[in-house]
Design a protein around this motif. Structure first.
Motif, PDB file in Angstrom:
ATOM      1  N   THR A  80       0.832  -1.199   0.000  1.00  0.00           N
ATOM      2  CA  THR A  80       0.000   0.000   0.000  1.00  0.00           C
ATOM      3  C   THR A  80       0.870   1.254   0.000  1.00  0.00           C
ATOM      4  O   THR A  80       0.637   2.205  -0.758  1.00  0.00           O
ATOM      5  CB  THR A  80      -0.932   0.003   1.223  1.00  0.00           C
ATOM      6  N   LEU A  81       1.898   1.260   0.842  1.00  0.00           N
ATOM      7  CA  LEU A  81       2.820   2.398   0.900  1.00  0.00           C
ATOM      8  C   LEU A  81       3.601   2.547  -0.395  1.00  0.00           C
ATOM      9  O   LEU A  81       3.800   3.665  -0.896  1.00  0.00           O
ATOM     10  CB  LEU A  81       3.786   2.223   2.074  1.00  0.00           C
ATOM     11  N   GLU A  86       4.910   5.701  -4.964  1.00  0.00           N
ATOM     12  CA  GLU A  86       5.248   5.723  -6.387  1.00  0.00           C
ATOM     13  C   GLU A  86       4.293   6.632  -7.164  1.00  0.00           C
ATOM     14  O   GLU A  86       4.702   7.277  -8.134  1.00  0.00           O
ATOM     15  CB  GLU A  86       5.243   4.301  -6.949  1.00  0.00           C
ATOM     16  N   ALA A  87       3.045   6.701  -6.724  1.00  0.00           N
ATOM     17  CA  ALA A  87       2.103   7.633  -7.351  1.00  0.00           C
ATOM     18  C   ALA A  87       2.541   9.070  -7.113  1.00  0.00           C
ATOM     19  O   ALA A  87       2.456   9.921  -8.007  1.00  0.00           O
ATOM     20  CB  ALA A  87       0.689   7.406  -6.805  1.00  0.00           C
ATOM     21  N   ILE A  88       3.032   9.349  -5.914  1.00  0.00           N
ATOM     22  CA  ILE A  88       3.534  10.689  -5.601  1.00  0.00           C
ATOM     23  C   ILE A  88       4.782  10.988  -6.425  1.00  0.00           C
ATOM     24  O   ILE A  88       4.922  12.076  -6.993  1.00  0.00           O
ATOM     25  CB  ILE A  88       3.826  10.798  -4.093  1.00  0.00           C
ATOM     26  N   LYS A  92       1.251  11.780  -9.796  1.00  0.00           N
ATOM     27  CA  LYS A  92      -0.173  11.468  -9.833  1.00  0.00           C
ATOM     28  C   LYS A  92      -0.881  11.826  -8.522  1.00  0.00           C
ATOM     29  O   LYS A  92      -2.108  11.801  -8.442  1.00  0.00           O
ATOM     30  CB  LYS A  92      -0.373   9.983 -10.135  1.00  0.00           C
ATOM     31  N   ALA A  93      -0.099  12.108  -7.501  1.00  0.00           N
ATOM     32  CA  ALA A  93      -0.625  12.525  -6.192  1.00  0.00           C
ATOM     33  C   ALA A  93       0.461  13.332  -5.516  1.00  0.00           C
ATOM     34  O   ALA A  93       1.590  13.425  -6.006  1.00  0.00           O
ATOM     35  CB  ALA A  93      -1.018  11.306  -5.350  1.00  0.00           C
ATOM     36  N   SER A  94       0.122  13.930  -4.373  1.00  0.00           N
ATOM     37  CA  SER A  94       1.128  14.680  -3.624  1.00  0.00           C
ATOM     38  C   SER A  94       0.882  14.499  -2.132  1.00  0.00           C
ATOM     39  O   SER A  94      -0.199  14.098  -1.703  1.00  0.00           O
ATOM     40  CB  SER A  94       1.089  16.165  -3.985  1.00  0.00           C
ATOM     41  N   PHE A  95       1.895  14.810  -1.346  1.00  0.00           N
ATOM     42  CA  PHE A  95       1.779  14.693   0.103  1.00  0.00           C
ATOM     43  C   PHE A  95       0.747  15.676   0.652  1.00  0.00           C
ATOM     44  O   PHE A  95       0.195  15.462   1.724  1.00  0.00           O
ATOM     45  CB  PHE A  95       3.125  14.947   0.776  1.00  0.00           C
TER      46      PHE A  95
END
Length: 417
Positions: A80-81, A86-88, A92-95
């Motif tokens: 999950t992590l 990897e998306a971040i 594709k995503a951000s913190f």
């Protein structure tokens, strides 16, 4: 003690093949001392399955039923992590993204941070809740945010597992809770070996080790500051407020797990002098047995293996001939340090060569990746790392090339000129 083999201890030989192919062979000119097989010694491991792996090479140092499919509880959250980070990394995503909690995510049992329906929390805080507190509700909320549903996220988990070669692994959810407790008629299992492979990949994912090595973390820092999470990994190497060192020396991750079905599980990693080991135990009968098994495995690895530095970033490996350049040669070096763990006394079994990825013709740019340094032990590849040019090489003009050709012609006629 880490061993480093620089120019003084390495014989370098540049061989030119045909017109442009160059192979750099590095023979470690040291006596070969026989090493007993790693599993000659039987270890007292109480877990149903276990494995000890050298992280850089993937070599299995010790195993017990390592391919046996077993439930893995919250060790699931490593994947999950990995997918979230990897998306971040891929943009594709951000913190800073706000993750909204669904009714389904809020209803997760087991370890949690008590998310409320509709509550929003940054992706960063959600990921720390997973890494430090093993929060099931946060794991599901992140899965839904990234993939739309936990089922879709599980499909991505399985895709990644296949990509990594995890052949005895099936994911059905993001938390690791037994499928039947979630009302699912599905499989959810892995093997000690597959999880070690996952960990080997995970430790190289940006920010993951930083998160799983965090001993404590405060949720909702701007409001209730609750809960204050403490790592469930008691072996995590850290210094307490009293100044006393606690945990297993060098251990900086990765994830615990426990359900009545899975027993006590732990995927751990520790690094000393640049050598990283990964241990996985599944189905230990008690928490104490899980700890003992992990320490036994890691102690065995650090006792029987030693770190060997093959190359250091920016330290020239040698020179290669460049076509059409203002200069005829370029020095090359690895883009990162390469340290591997080897059975003690087996350094003499190593060779290195460069696998060039492109024709070495000007122009070349400093830092441009030209190939890979391949490390072999007894002829079998065990590691590789990118090799890059140490400086720019501009393309020569026609006059410079004619002058060079004339010089070579004269040298062939008058040796020593």
């Amino acid at each position: 003690m880490e061993k480093t083999y620089g120019r003084g201890g390495i014989h370098l030989l540049l061989i030119q093949k045909r017109a442009a192919a160059i192979i750099l062979i590095v023979a470690l000119c040291l006596p070969i001392i026989g090493a007993a097989p790693a599993q000659a010694q039987q270890l007292n491991i109480s877990a149903k399955a276990a494995v000890l792996m050298e992280a850089r090479t993937g070599e299995v140092i010790y195993e017990k039923d390592m391919h046996l499919p077993l439930p893995m509880a919250s060790i699931t959250k490593i994947m999950t992590l990995v997918l979230a980070l990897e998306a971040i990394e891929a943009g594709k995503a951000s913190f800073e993204d706000l993750v909204t909690t669904s009714e389904y995510a809020a209803g997760m049992g087991g370890s949690q941070i008590w998310l409320e329906v509709g509550e929003q929390m940054t992706m960063k805080d959600m990921l720390y809740a997973i890494a430090v507190g093993s929060a099931n509700d946060a794991a599901v909320a992140v899965a839904e945010y990234l993939a739309g549903s936990e089922a879709s996220f599980a499909a991505e988990m399985n895709r990644k597992a296949q990509e990594l070669g995890m052949r005895n692994t099936v994911f059905s959810n993001a938390s690791g809770l037994p499928p039947r407790t979630l009302g699912m008629d599905a499989e959810h299992h892995s093997s000690a070996y597959d999880l070690a492979v996952l960990c080997r990949h995970a430790v190289r994912v940006p920010h993951l080790l930083e998160m799983v090595s965090t001993p404590e973390y405060t949720m909702r820092p701007d409001t209730t500051r609750k809960p204050h999470l403490y790592t469930l990994n008691e072996l995590l190497d850290r210094v307490l407020e009293s100044g006393r060192r606690y945990g297993y020396p060098g251990l900086d991750g990765i994830k615990t797990g426990m359900t009545s079905e899975a027993g006590y599980c732990l995927a751990a990693t520790a690094e000393r002098d640049g050598m990283r080991l990964i241990s996985v135990v599944l189905g230990a009968p008690t928490k104490e047995a899980r700890t003992k098994d992990t320490v036994t495995l890691l102690d065995y690895g650090f006792r029987t293996y030693e770190p060997v530095t093959i190359a250091r970033a920016g330290e020239p490996l040698g020179e290669a001939v460049v076509s059409w350049g203002k200069v005829e040669k370029v020095s090359v070096s690895t883009v990162e340090d390469l340290t591997i763990g080897l059975p003690r006394g087996s350094v003499g079994e190593l060779t290195r060569e460069i696998d060039w990825k492109k024709e070495l013709a000007a122009p070349l740019h400093k830092g441009e990746v030209l190939g890979e340094l391949v490390v072999k032990r007894n002829g079998k590849e065990i590691a590789r790392v990118d090799v890059a040019a140490d400086f720019d090489v501009e393309r020569a003009n026609v006059f410079q090339m004619l002058l060079r050709m004339s010089k070579r012609l004269l040298q062939s006629i008058v040796p020593g000129l």
